[in-house]
Design a protein around this motif. Sequence first.
Motif, mmCIF file in Angstrom:
data_model
loop_
_atom_site.group_PDB
_atom_site.id
_atom_site.type_symbol
_atom_site.label_atom_id
_atom_site.label_comp_id
_atom_site.label_asym_id
_atom_site.label_seq_id
_atom_site.Cartn_x
_atom_site.Cartn_y
_atom_site.Cartn_z
ATOM 1 N N ALA A 176 -39.939 -45.065 -27.906
ATOM 2 C CA ALA A 176 -41.280 -44.557 -27.621
ATOM 3 C C ALA A 176 -42.093 -45.548 -26.794
ATOM 4 C CB ALA A 176 -42.000 -44.244 -28.928
ATOM 5 N N ASN A 177 -41.975 -46.833 -27.114
ATOM 6 C CA ASN A 177 -42.801 -47.849 -26.451
ATOM 7 C C ASN A 177 -42.253 -48.280 -25.100
ATOM 8 O OD1 ASN A 177 -44.502 -47.897 -28.689
ATOM 9 N ND2 ASN A 177 -43.366 -49.548 -29.691
ATOM 10 N N ASP A 178 -40.936 -48.172 -24.922
ATOM 11 C CA ASP A 178 -40.294 -48.728 -23.733
ATOM 12 C C ASP A 178 -39.683 -47.649 -22.844
ATOM 13 O OD1 ASP A 178 -39.822 -51.013 -22.264
ATOM 14 O OD2 ASP A 178 -37.849 -51.384 -23.140
ATOM 15 N N LEU A 179 -40.172 -46.407 -22.981
ATOM 16 C CA LEU A 179 -39.578 -45.295 -22.231
ATOM 17 C C LEU A 179 -39.610 -45.494 -20.714
ATOM 18 C CD1 LEU A 179 -38.197 -42.577 -22.265
ATOM 19 C CD2 LEU A 179 -40.446 -41.485 -22.418
ATOM 20 N N ALA A 184 -36.305 -45.688 -15.989
ATOM 21 C CA ALA A 184 -35.929 -46.303 -14.710
ATOM 22 C C ALA A 184 -34.449 -46.657 -14.704
ATOM 23 C CB ALA A 184 -36.780 -47.549 -14.462
ATOM 24 N N ALA A 185 -33.946 -47.145 -15.835
ATOM 25 C CA ALA A 185 -32.529 -47.500 -15.925
ATOM 26 C C ALA A 185 -31.629 -46.289 -15.803
ATOM 27 C CB ALA A 185 -32.261 -48.216 -17.244
ATOM 28 N N ALA A 186 -32.172 -45.110 -16.182
ATOM 29 C CA ALA A 186 -31.401 -43.869 -16.086
ATOM 30 C C ALA A 186 -31.638 -43.150 -14.765
ATOM 31 C CB ALA A 186 -31.756 -42.944 -17.247
ATOM 32 N N LYS A 195 -29.592 -39.579 -23.733
ATOM 33 C CA LYS A 195 -28.173 -39.682 -24.095
ATOM 34 C C LYS A 195 -27.720 -41.133 -24.086
ATOM 35 C CE LYS A 195 -23.573 -37.829 -23.152
ATOM 36 N NZ LYS A 195 -22.900 -39.132 -23.191
ATOM 37 N N ASP A 196 -28.107 -41.878 -23.057
ATOM 38 C CA ASP A 196 -27.717 -43.283 -22.977
ATOM 39 C C ASP A 196 -28.217 -44.068 -24.187
ATOM 40 O OD1 ASP A 196 -26.523 -42.763 -20.576
ATOM 41 O OD2 ASP A 196 -28.117 -43.623 -19.341
#
Length: 252
Positions: A176-179, A184-186, A195-196
């Motif tokens: 929730a805090n680091d979405l 960005a990584a996805a 999913k990751d």
Amino acid sequence: EAYGISDDEQVEARDIARAIRKAKDDDRIKGMVLDLSKLYIPSSSASKLHEIAAEIDNFRSAGKKVVAVGDYYGQEQYLLAAHADEVLLHDYGNVVLYGYGSYGAYLKSFFEKLKVTTHVFRVGTFKSAVEPFLRDDMSPEAKQANLAFLTVLWDEYARSAEKARGLSDGAIKNYANDLPRLLAAAGGDFAKAAKDYGLVDELIGRSAQRARLVAEFGEDKDGESYKNVGFRHYLAAIGEDADGSDPNVAVI
């Protein structure tokens, strides 16, 4: 109503729990599909989610499979979906978790512009019900009180979802805090980010989800979907009170 659209009827948590409890020991029921797209539970009733989640766990303990399907999972939907054996998400979908909050409309300045005078009598510090008439923001005392119960709700939500999905402690709050970073990584793909991170098991569209359910539970007589009975029809079929007897006390 003017456009011919009617809201779905309210569903009692005890009815859902009763249906799941009965289906657990019903040899005709081979599994359960959680289609949570229309589920809405306000934060004030969040405890009802945990009651239903516990019944899902009991259902699974009988060796019966539970599959969650959806185009997306909001916070309420995901807590129940997390307790399924398999969570399927549309490949264009998302999982949105944001915690619990309290928001209010504060009218002090608005009333002043309208030359409206309010007369309020209150005693004590933690008396926030009338704050919208007296302030333009939340008082420190109201913030403290709201944080006290909302933090408990969010902590319990995170523990339940993490345990059900086998995630590490703090994983839900971190999502929730680091979405933004996870997204960005996805590559900006909400579904892939979920999913990751391990929140869902597979990304497939509606037709593929339906095919998966047909393979799991068999085809219905029309050949258009999987073999199933909705929980309302199932409740009507079993036609008994929660303990299997006719009720003699009604609580309104």
